[in-house]
Design an enzyme around this catalytic site. Sequence first.
Site, short mmCIF file in Angstrom:
data_model
loop_
_atom_site.label_atom_id
_atom_site.label_comp_id
_atom_site.label_asym_id
_atom_site.label_seq_id
_atom_site.Cartn_x
_atom_site.Cartn_y
_atom_site.Cartn_z
N ASP A 146 -107.44 -32.10 110.30
CA ASP A 146 -107.69 -32.26 111.72
C ASP A 146 -106.55 -32.71 112.70
O ASP A 146 -106.47 -32.46 113.64
CB ASP A 146 -108.79 -33.21 112.02
CG ASP A 146 -110.08 -32.76 111.59
OD1 ASP A 146 -110.22 -31.36 111.57
OD2 ASP A 146 -111.35 -33.37 111.54
N GLY A 192 -117.60 -38.17 112.48
CA GLY A 192 -117.65 -36.76 112.77
C GLY A 192 -116.78 -36.36 114.41
O GLY A 192 -116.80 -35.23 114.63
N LYS A 233 -112.75 -35.97 119.23
CA LYS A 233 -113.08 -34.60 119.40
C LYS A 233 -114.46 -34.45 118.90
O LYS A 233 -115.22 -35.37 118.21
CB LYS A 233 -112.15 -33.71 118.64
CG LYS A 233 -112.50 -33.94 117.21
CD LYS A 233 -113.52 -32.98 116.47
CE LYS A 233 -113.72 -33.35 114.81
NZ LYS A 233 -114.86 -32.88 114.33
N GLY A 242 -111.60 -39.76 114.71
CA GLY A 242 -110.99 -40.98 115.22
C GLY A 242 -109.55 -41.16 114.42
O GLY A 242 -108.61 -41.22 114.98
N GLY A 243 -109.91 -41.14 113.09
CA GLY A 243 -108.39 -41.65 112.18
C GLY A 243 -107.40 -40.23 112.38
O GLY A 243 -106.34 -40.73 112.39
#
Length: 302
Positions: A138, A100, A12, A103-104
Amino acid sequence: MINHLGLKAYGKINLGLDVLRKREDGYHEVKMIMQTVGIFDKIDLIRTEEPGIQVETNLYYLPCNENNLVYKAAKLLMDEFHIEEGVKIKLKKFIPVAAGMAGGSSDAAAVLVGVNKMFGLGLTKKALMERGVRIGADVPYCIMRGTALSQGIGEILTPLPPMPQCQVLIAKPAINVSTKFVYENLHANDLKKEDHPDIDGMVEAIKRKDLYGVTSRFGNVLEKVTEKEYPVISQIKSQMISLGAVNAMMSGSGPTVFGVFTRPQAAEEAYEEMRFGQGADLAKQVYLTNFYNCKEVSNHGV
């Protein structure tokens, strides 16, 4: 019985990022526009008779134990539902790490979706999102995906209409940024009114499908800290704009920078310049992609 699933975990960017205040519990209250892009990690989820969770990655420096979010995601559901079998998680990273781009968190979201499907747990998307916030702020968004307004600490999500399609150039310099460092040095409660981006205006522009109305309001309050510490971020932004980007901005706490292009040829030329030309001195990883607007959990590649 499902013994193997191939999953895609999409990255994102933040089209807008505002920090409203630091709360008494130490968390920061945010207001952000989240947007999925077409870069994704690949995850193979394999059912095993042997109990436990095994993690393999293509990057030697990533943990393969409980310190990896994919492990935490699998464990959360397997413990709750008392799953006695095991899973092997093969993670192939393409989304830049510590960049940023969540990904994780996206990897963890995909594993939650995959474990739910593989073991027939019957959890709805909402139920998965409620559990996902325990892993990271997130993660609920990464389950939802698409274009969304994110509030609270990132867990209050409002779906928005899809963004108009365009080309997105993504560049990560050869540095890693500590999110904790950025937030600690933001001093959110001392920000002035003019420091805050117009997130409400962006939402209205998205509803009008006005791409230029969105790009003209680009703003990330965290740039105040990260750009000061790492001037290369400002250099990449300037380079992208000089190469034809409508606008460019840092995503999240950085250091990834993205530029939005409305002309495919200009985007291709900018990509080549950032990879092999003068921009190659600024960026270590460069990708040319677009907005990914699929929102359905069932389309995580399973």
